[in-house]
Design a protein around this motif. Structure first.
Motif, PDB file in Angstrom:
ATOM      1  N   PHE A 233       2.033   2.640   5.125  1.00 57.83           N
ATOM      2  CA  PHE A 233       2.364   3.534   4.032  1.00 57.83           C
ATOM      3  C   PHE A 233       1.468   3.221   2.846  1.00 57.83           C
ATOM      4  N   GLU A 234       0.871   4.236   2.286  1.00 53.29           N
ATOM      5  CA  GLU A 234       0.006   4.136   1.111  1.00 53.29           C
ATOM      6  C   GLU A 234      -1.190   3.201   1.319  1.00 53.29           C
TER       7      GLU A 234
ATOM      8  N   ARG B 104      -8.789   6.729   2.440  1.00 54.78           N
ATOM      9  CA  ARG B 104      -7.890   7.160   1.369  1.00 54.78           C
ATOM     10  C   ARG B 104      -6.480   6.755   1.752  1.00 54.78           C
ATOM     11  N   PRO B 105      -5.593   6.617   0.769  1.00 50.60           N
ATOM     12  CA  PRO B 105      -4.226   6.204   1.085  1.00 50.60           C
ATOM     13  C   PRO B 105      -3.526   7.227   1.993  1.00 50.60           C
TER      14      PRO B 105
ATOM     15  N   HIS C 259      -0.206   8.891   2.934  1.00 48.00           N
ATOM     16  CA  HIS C 259       1.109   9.118   2.344  1.00 48.00           C
ATOM     17  C   HIS C 259       2.204   9.017   3.400  1.00 48.00           C
ATOM     18  N   ALA C 260       3.401   8.703   2.953  1.00 48.00           N
ATOM     19  CA  ALA C 260       4.539   8.503   3.854  1.00 48.00           C
ATOM     20  C   ALA C 260       4.770   9.725   4.745  1.00 48.00           C
TER      21      ALA C 260
END
Length: 143
Positions: A58-59, A87-88, A90-91
């Motif tokens: 996550f993230e 890139r992160p 997302h959940a």
């Protein structure tokens, strides 16, 4: 990521001697012999990349498996669009990938979808004849 797939799906991956790759369309490819990430991608290497499911958080940043790295038997991988690289994650995206992996690994036709609603709305009724609409009797429990 491994903790996000169902326990049944995780057992399928762990017990297998194949590298399992979840494709962008939800399809599953299994490789019994050593194969590199570049070979998995073929001509789509410019727009897609392979990532190891265990490295997804996550993230956390999404990273690609090196083009010349061999995929490991018993491991789960995803083929993702390059726009997700570095890139992160997302959940919601990670959850969608977990559902896609679970469906592919256990042969499910479609994931379960729960309607969003509030308590007090009209509840649907199930019919035994197979006709009509189905709506689960879900209620909200205030915290």
């Amino acid at each position: 990521m491994g903790a996000c797939v169902s326990s049944e799906a995780a057992a399928v991956v762990a017990a297998s001697g194949t590298a399992k790759v979840i494709l962008p369309d939800g399809g599953l490819r299994e490789y019994t012999r050593p194969v590199t990430a570049a070979r998995v991608l073929g001509k789509d290497a410019a727009r897609l990349f392979v990532c190891d499911a265990d490295g997804m958080e996550f993230e956390g940043l999404v990273s690609a498996v090196s083009a010349h790295e061999e995929l490991r038997p018993g491991q789960l991988y995803f083929v993702l669009p390059r726009k997700l690289l570095s890139r992160p994650l997302h959940a919601e995206e990670l959850a969608a990938l977990a559902v896609k992996a679970s469906a592919a690994l256990v042969g499910a036709v479609a994931p379960l979808v729960f309607p969003s609603g509030t308590a007090g709305e009209e509840k649907g009724r199930r019919t035994r004849s197979g006709g009509g609409k189905f709506a689960p009797d879900l209620t909200v429990i205030p915290e």
